[in-house]
Structure formats: C-alpha cells, structure tokens
Design a protein around this motif. Structure first.
Motif, short mmCIF file in Angstrom:
data_model
loop_
_atom_site.label_atom_id
_atom_site.label_comp_id
_atom_site.label_asym_id
_atom_site.label_seq_id
_atom_site.Cartn_x
_atom_site.Cartn_y
_atom_site.Cartn_z
N TYR A 10 -41.01 18.68 -34.38
CA TYR A 10 -39.78 18.72 -33.69
C TYR A 10 -38.88 20.53 -33.78
O TYR A 10 -40.04 21.37 -34.06
CB TYR A 10 -37.95 18.41 -34.29
CG TYR A 10 -37.86 18.83 -35.92
CD1 TYR A 10 -36.91 20.02 -36.49
CD2 TYR A 10 -38.42 18.71 -36.65
CE1 TYR A 10 -37.17 20.36 -37.67
CE2 TYR A 10 -38.86 18.96 -38.46
CZ TYR A 10 -37.90 19.51 -38.45
OH TYR A 10 -37.38 20.32 -39.54
N HIS A 77 -26.78 7.69 -37.31
CA HIS A 77 -28.24 7.87 -36.63
C HIS A 77 -28.75 6.64 -36.69
O HIS A 77 -29.13 6.11 -35.40
CB HIS A 77 -28.95 8.96 -36.44
CG HIS A 77 -29.95 8.77 -35.78
ND1 HIS A 77 -29.62 9.56 -34.69
CD2 HIS A 77 -31.13 9.26 -36.05
CE1 HIS A 77 -31.03 9.39 -33.59
NE2 HIS A 77 -31.57 9.04 -34.43
N GLU A 123 -35.23 16.69 -33.91
CA GLU A 123 -34.77 15.37 -33.76
C GLU A 123 -35.64 15.36 -34.84
O GLU A 123 -36.96 15.57 -34.53
CB GLU A 123 -34.67 14.36 -33.30
CG GLU A 123 -34.16 13.38 -34.26
CD GLU A 123 -32.39 13.53 -34.33
OE1 GLU A 123 -31.84 13.71 -34.88
OE2 GLU A 123 -31.26 13.14 -33.13
N LYS A 128 -34.23 10.99 -39.97
CA LYS A 128 -34.06 9.84 -38.69
C LYS A 128 -34.82 9.71 -38.15
O LYS A 128 -35.99 10.38 -37.33
CB LYS A 128 -33.05 10.93 -37.45
CG LYS A 128 -31.44 11.67 -37.92
CD LYS A 128 -30.98 12.46 -37.03
CE LYS A 128 -29.47 13.46 -37.67
NZ LYS A 128 -29.01 13.92 -36.07
N CYS A 130 -36.88 9.15 -34.32
CA CYS A 130 -36.69 9.61 -33.09
C CYS A 130 -37.38 8.83 -31.29
O CYS A 130 -38.88 8.33 -32.69
CB CYS A 130 -37.13 11.21 -33.22
SG CYS A 130 -37.51 11.31 -31.36
#
Length: 143
Positions: A10, A77, A123, A128, A130
């Motif tokens: 990221y 999320h 992200e 989370k 992605c």
C-alpha cells in the motif's frame, strides 16, 4: 527466461519505508482515482484494474452501516466485503470488462518476460481485505 516476481503493498508503506520491495520492481498503481501524492509513489497507474465505482460505492455504504452497528473500522470493512460479495464481483470485473482484461493481460505478459512488478493501492491489508491482493492472486493463477 524466468518469470518476474510479483509483490503488493500500500502507498503509505512505500512513503514511510515500511516495505522492502525488490529494487527492480516496477510499482504499478491499481487505483481508479489516484491523487498526486499517489502518483509520486508509483511508476505508473492502471485505473482499469481498480474496482468499478458501483462496487466501491456499495462497499462504502455497507461499511458505514456496519460501523453504525458498532463494528470497528476493520471489522466493518471486512464484514461489508463479505456481504457485498466483493471478491467475486471484482474477479468478474477482471474477466468481463475489456479494459481490465487487456490491462491484466499486459501485466501478465510483463511478468512472463521477466519484469518484476509491485501492485500498489491505498488499503493497508494488515487488518482489511483489498482488491490488490485479489488481483495478485489472479495474476499468480495465470502462471
């Protein structure tokens, strides 16, 4: 010729030196709406490999609903990801959308020719899910 390596990360990890990417890896952004500071961290961006806007909107809406129900950001999320069928819808986008198919084939060709690539989006995937990791899996499945 050996196939190039494939990594993903990221943008904040690049900006803050939190990731150790192969020195020769081309940093390929895979976001629909890159900012100027995103462009500064990548070598190129392939917006057609970002999730389609309606999928992103349904994900954001569902995530907000989950937060209102008391889930933390990462929990909301990931729950929204499951509820909207994000991975399946994104994979379908990659298979059926002509621009996405062409961009995917181009990345696959570059890997096959020995180029190393690092897929980059916004992200942080420590907690989370992605699309970038799904995209990496799709490319790995093509080997």
């Amino acid at each position: 010729m050996a196939r190039g390596t494939l990594a993903d990360t990221y943008v904040a990890a690049i900006q803050h030196d939190l990731v150790n990417l192969p020195a020769d890896a081309t940093r390929v952004g895979v976001v629909r709406r890159p900012t100027s500071w995103f462009h500064a961290a990548v070598d190129e961006n392939r917006p057609e490999l970002g999730p389609p806007e309606p999928l992103l909107e349904s994900m954001r809406d569902r995530e907000e609903e989950m937060k209102m129900q008391g889930l933390c950001e990462a929990g909301a999320h990931n729950a929204a990801w499951d509820q909207v069928g994000f991975e399946e819808a994104y994979r379908e986008h990659l298979e059926t959308e002509a621009d996405a198919r062409a961009a995917l084939a181009a990345l696959d060709d570059r890997l096959a020719s020995g180029e190393s690539l690092a897929l980059v989006c916004y992200e942080n995937t420590e907690k989370k899910r992605c699309h970038r990791t799904v995209l990496r899996e799709v490319l790995e499945e093509r080997e």
